[in-house]
Design an enzyme around this catalytic site. Structure first.
Site, PDB file in Angstrom:
ATOM      1  CG  ASN A 182      -1.995  -1.078   1.085  1.00 52.03           C
ATOM      2  OD1 ASN A 182      -2.690  -1.143   0.080  1.00 52.03           O
ATOM      3  ND2 ASN A 182      -2.100  -1.941   2.077  1.00 52.03           N
ATOM      4  CG  HIS A 212       6.546   3.861   5.989  1.00 57.25           C
ATOM      5  ND1 HIS A 212       6.870   2.693   5.332  1.00 57.25           N
ATOM      6  CD2 HIS A 212       5.433   3.593   6.708  1.00 57.25           C
ATOM      7  CE1 HIS A 212       5.989   1.762   5.654  1.00 57.25           C
ATOM      8  NE2 HIS A 212       5.107   2.268   6.497  1.00 57.25           N
TER       9      HIS A 212
HETATM   10  N1  LIG Z   1      -3.062   2.695   2.387  1.00 59.11           N
HETATM   11  C1  LIG Z   1      -2.375   2.328   3.472  1.00 59.11           C
HETATM   12  O1  LIG Z   1      -1.331   2.891   3.811  1.00 59.11           O
HETATM   13  C2  LIG Z   1      -2.899   1.198   4.298  1.00 59.11           C
HETATM   14  C3  LIG Z   1      -2.442   1.025   5.623  1.00 59.11           C
HETATM   15  C4  LIG Z   1      -2.967  -0.032   6.370  1.00 59.11           C
HETATM   16  C5  LIG Z   1      -3.875  -0.907   5.804  1.00 59.11           C
HETATM   17  N2  LIG Z   1      -4.269  -0.734   4.507  1.00 59.11           N
HETATM   18  C6  LIG Z   1      -5.214  -1.659   3.865  1.00 59.11           C
HETATM   19  O2  LIG Z   1      -6.534  -1.325   4.283  1.00 59.11           O
HETATM   20  C7  LIG Z   1      -7.338  -2.492   4.303  1.00 59.11           C
HETATM   21  C8  LIG Z   1      -8.034  -2.598   5.679  1.00 59.11           C
HETATM   22  O3  LIG Z   1      -7.077  -2.697   6.706  1.00 59.11           O
HETATM   23  P1  LIG Z   1      -7.516  -3.090   8.196  1.00 59.11           P
HETATM   24  O4  LIG Z   1      -6.322  -2.938   9.055  1.00 59.11           O
HETATM   25  O5  LIG Z   1      -8.773  -2.390   8.555  1.00 59.11           O
HETATM   26  O6  LIG Z   1      -7.820  -4.646   7.996  1.00 59.11           O
HETATM   27  P2  LIG Z   1      -8.717  -5.592   8.924  1.00 59.11           P
HETATM   28  O7  LIG Z   1      -8.258  -6.982   8.611  1.00 59.11           O
HETATM   29  O8  LIG Z   1      -8.707  -5.143  10.325  1.00 59.11           O
HETATM   30  O9  LIG Z   1     -10.201  -5.398   8.344  1.00 59.11           O
HETATM   31  C9  LIG Z   1     -10.588  -5.756   7.053  1.00 59.11           C
HETATM   32  C10 LIG Z   1     -12.077  -6.097   7.087  1.00 59.11           C
HETATM   33  O10 LIG Z   1     -12.530  -6.204   5.739  1.00 59.11           O
HETATM   34  C11 LIG Z   1     -13.326  -7.365   5.608  1.00 59.11           C
HETATM   35  N3  LIG Z   1     -13.220  -7.825   4.220  1.00 59.11           N
HETATM   36  C12 LIG Z   1     -12.170  -8.414   3.611  1.00 59.11           C
HETATM   37  N4  LIG Z   1     -12.450  -8.653   2.316  1.00 59.11           N
HETATM   38  C13 LIG Z   1     -13.705  -8.197   2.098  1.00 59.11           C
HETATM   39  C14 LIG Z   1     -14.565  -8.169   0.964  1.00 59.11           C
HETATM   40  N5  LIG Z   1     -14.183  -8.669  -0.207  1.00 59.11           N
HETATM   41  N6  LIG Z   1     -15.793  -7.626   1.096  1.00 59.11           N
HETATM   42  C15 LIG Z   1     -16.196  -7.130   2.303  1.00 59.11           C
HETATM   43  N7  LIG Z   1     -15.439  -7.142   3.411  1.00 59.11           N
HETATM   44  C16 LIG Z   1     -14.206  -7.661   3.316  1.00 59.11           C
HETATM   45  C17 LIG Z   1     -12.764  -8.359   6.627  1.00 59.11           C
HETATM   46  O11 LIG Z   1     -13.718  -9.325   6.994  1.00 59.11           O
HETATM   47  C18 LIG Z   1     -12.379  -7.417   7.778  1.00 59.11           C
HETATM   48  O12 LIG Z   1     -13.441  -7.246   8.683  1.00 59.11           O
HETATM   49  C19 LIG Z   1      -6.401  -3.676   4.004  1.00 59.11           C
HETATM   50  O13 LIG Z   1      -6.511  -4.032   2.634  1.00 59.11           O
HETATM   51  C20 LIG Z   1      -5.016  -3.107   4.276  1.00 59.11           C
HETATM   52  O14 LIG Z   1      -4.010  -3.712   3.475  1.00 59.11           O
HETATM   53  C21 LIG Z   1      -3.810   0.310   3.764  1.00 59.11           C
END
Ligand SMILES: NC(=O)c1ccc[n+]([C@@H]2O[C@H](COP(=O)([O-])OP(=O)(O)OC[C@H]3O[C@@H](n4cnc5c(N)ncnc54)[C@H](O)[C@@H]3O)[C@@H](O)[C@H]2O)c1
Length: 261
Positions: A182, A212
């Protein structure tokens, strides 16, 4: 140009970041209703119980009602829903920005947003310095390097001394270190792209937090931006800064004043 009075928000993904965003949105006077969707029904229901304005719904159910959708789920969710959301003319905030490494998907979504006069928002997430990179990219940028330093345990490895575990371009980093995906994607999109952005991943036994650093130089001068991230208490794999940047993006959408690029 638009003036927001109140809006309805859809959330896909009720995990760590989705929960932080929903709790913040629940307190925003500009947000009238929050629709919650998660593949895990229990997560969506649990979050709804913490909100005044929350309602559990499928994406198909809420798509006709919302003004903006926040994705905090997974790359698969972006692949599954982004096109449907944008082609309905609805603004889309993407957290799983690593999905945009896929040139075909990214170009398709940009085209769709343009045709349907809506926007795809990419929060700066776990990094800082995206604003400077975006300004700098208006003119020539010679070089951008993202240096990510992690405690060896977070790479699932044991190192007794500081070790550079990856040194190459972003597109290559993503296949070898998908957990950095990401941040590498945001930096590449803001600056000079996936094939020219250098990524260095360092395992450092002295490090206790994920750090970072963005280093760039070009016609503007020289930029150095660094952040040392605290983990999100709800999901230690995500930086708390990522949630804060998602909330700040939502505030930016509803706010009449836009600060920064
Ligand atoms: N842009 C950035 O810098 C950055 C930083 C951290 C996390 N992220 C990304 O953000 C996203 C969320 O992170 P998080 O820490 O909240 O994760 P998390 O695992 O705590 O929560 C993700 C949620 O999404 C649900 N989910 C997964 N696939 C799904 C789908 N196809 N449809 C509906 N629900 C779905 C899961 O059941 C879970 O409840 C991840 O993809 C992570 O890689 C991005």
């Amino acid at each position: 140009m638009f003036l927001v009075l109140t809006m309805k928000l859809g959330i896909i993904g009720c995990g760590a970041i989705g929960t932080d965003v929903a709790l913040a949105a629940d307190k925003m006077s500009e947000i009238e209703q929050i629709f919650l969707h998660d593949i895990n029904q229990i997560s969506a229901q649990k979050l709804r119980q913490q909100l005044k304005k929350g309602k559990v719904a499928t994406v198909a159910e809420f798509i006709q009602k919302v003004d903006v959708v926040f994705e905090g789920a997974s790359q698969e969710a972006v692949e599954q829903y982004a096109e449907t959301i944008l082609s309905a003319g609805i603004d889309f905030i993407v957290m799983s920005v690593g999905s945009l490494f896929d040139d075909q998907l990214r170009n398709k979504l940009i085209k769709s947003a343009r045709e349907h006069r809506c926007k795809m928002y990419i929060p700066s997430g776990a990094v800082c310095g995206i604003d400077g990179l975006m300004s700098a990219s208006v003119d020539v940028i010679d070089e951008v390097t993202l240096v990510t330093t992690k405690p060896p345990a977070s790479l699932g490895k044991k190192y007794t001394k500081r070790t550079v575990v990856f040194d190459g371009v972003a597109r290559q980093a993503v296949t070898e270190f998908p957990k950095n995906i990401n941040v590498a994607a945001s930096v590449s999109l803001a600056g000079i792209g996936f094939d020219r952005t250098n990524v260095k991943i360092v395992a450092d036994p002295v490090a206790t937090r994920i750090n970072h650093k963005i280093l760039a130089h070009g016609k503007f001068g020289r930029l150095r931006a660094e952040v040392e991230n605290m983990p999100n208490p709800k999901n230690p794999k995500s930086s708390y800064m990522a949630s804060l940047s998602a909330i700040a993006t939502l505030k930016r959408i509803v706010s009449p004043i836009q600060i920064g690029v």
